[in-house]
Write an enzyme that holds these catalytic residues in place. Sequence first.
Site, PDB file in Angstrom:
ATOM      1  CG  HIS A  88      -3.838   0.389   6.934  1.00 25.38           C
ATOM      2  ND1 HIS A  88      -3.689   0.990   8.156  1.00 25.38           N
ATOM      3  CD2 HIS A  88      -2.705   0.679   6.242  1.00 25.38           C
ATOM      4  CE1 HIS A  88      -2.514   1.619   8.209  1.00 25.38           C
ATOM      5  NE2 HIS A  88      -1.905   1.444   7.052  1.00 25.38           N
ATOM      6  CG  HIS A 121      -0.389   0.138   2.530  1.00 25.09           C
ATOM      7  ND1 HIS A 121       0.462  -0.808   3.074  1.00 25.09           N
ATOM      8  CD2 HIS A 121      -0.495   1.116   3.457  1.00 25.09           C
ATOM      9  CE1 HIS A 121       0.814  -0.414   4.285  1.00 25.09           C
ATOM     10  NE2 HIS A 121       0.275   0.745   4.548  1.00 25.09           N
ATOM     11  CG  ASP A 130       5.178   3.124   7.344  1.00 25.59           C
ATOM     12  OD1 ASP A 130       4.256   3.441   6.563  1.00 25.59           O
ATOM     13  OD2 ASP A 130       4.995   2.366   8.319  1.00 25.59           O
ATOM     14  CG  HIS A 131       4.289   0.032   4.216  1.00 26.36           C
ATOM     15  ND1 HIS A 131       4.115  -1.277   4.606  1.00 26.36           N
ATOM     16  CD2 HIS A 131       3.894   0.791   5.265  1.00 26.36           C
ATOM     17  CE1 HIS A 131       3.614  -1.294   5.834  1.00 26.36           C
ATOM     18  NE2 HIS A 131       3.467  -0.058   6.253  1.00 26.36           N
ATOM     19  CG  HIS A 180       0.322   4.437   4.730  1.00 26.19           C
ATOM     20  ND1 HIS A 180      -0.413   3.725   5.651  1.00 26.19           N
ATOM     21  CD2 HIS A 180      -0.478   5.458   4.313  1.00 26.19           C
ATOM     22  CE1 HIS A 180      -1.607   4.291   5.793  1.00 26.19           C
ATOM     23  NE2 HIS A 180      -1.665   5.329   4.994  1.00 26.19           N
ATOM     24  CG  HIS A 207       4.068  -1.664  11.615  1.00 30.70           C
ATOM     25  ND1 HIS A 207       4.925  -0.601  11.789  1.00 30.70           N
ATOM     26  CD2 HIS A 207       3.324  -1.378  10.520  1.00 30.70           C
ATOM     27  CE1 HIS A 207       4.710   0.297  10.844  1.00 30.70           C
ATOM     28  NE2 HIS A 207       3.744  -0.150  10.052  1.00 30.70           N
ATOM     29  CG  ASP A 231       0.742  -1.119   7.849  1.00 38.80           C
ATOM     30  OD1 ASP A 231       1.627  -1.939   8.139  1.00 38.80           O
ATOM     31  OD2 ASP A 231       0.949   0.104   7.720  1.00 38.80           O
TER      32      ASP A 231
HETATM   33 ZN   LIG Z   1       0.141   1.780   6.492  1.00 34.14          ZN
END
Ligand SMILES: [Zn+2]
Length: 238
Positions: free
Chosen positions: A113, A55, A59-60, A57, A168, A130
Amino acid sequence: MLEVFPIPAFTDNYIWAMVNTEQRTCAIVDPGSAEPVQAFLAQHHYQLSSILITHHHHDHTGGVQALVASHNVPVYGPCNPAIPNVTRVLSENEQIHLDGLALNFSVLAVPGHTLDHIAYYGANMLFCGDTLFSAGCGRLFEGTAEQMFASLQKINALPDNTLIYCAHEYTEDNLRFALTVQPANKILQKRLNEVKRLRQQHKPSVPVCLADEKRYNLFLQCRSVAAFAELRKLKDQY
Ligand SMILES: [Zn+2]
């Protein structure tokens, strides 16, 4: 032989590395940062062969551009122009073959999410970003409770031996929350003690097989959208 390693990033992200140990090729899932991935590849003399994104985001996805600039590999991801360098856009039920790893994955659309969220299922592994965490699930940033509930039901329907590779290390916190909901739940208490021990030894608490996850995860145990929405609301306020 296939081996899967977590590459820790930021405070609690895991960037997953699937490695063919004979060919020394490596596919990376959700590289939020390029540096720890470059260090991992260099340390073990692995050749990056593909990148998989769940996805949008940051941090990915934050490491994708730098990795592609130095490795020029295919990037698989959902339909979202915010994700850089995607060479193959994926949607529900599509199949991919990862060259160099001799691995096939099928794509599950798992909105909730985020709306673009997909998961990769193959070889008894699920890379779910996530969407699902051990003993928890992702926050609803873009999707509805209905969408997330349906996404979790898709995961619930996978074979019990599926290993859940989430993005995570939230397990200990999730179990503490779950115990506020079910304080007398012995399964949760036992799992919290196991996870505390693992974390003290700096070991990851994941992956967990789906059969076990069904025992620990109150979100997977919800039988209605209303029950799920209520539990998710409690977790947001926790
Ligand atoms: Zn995320």
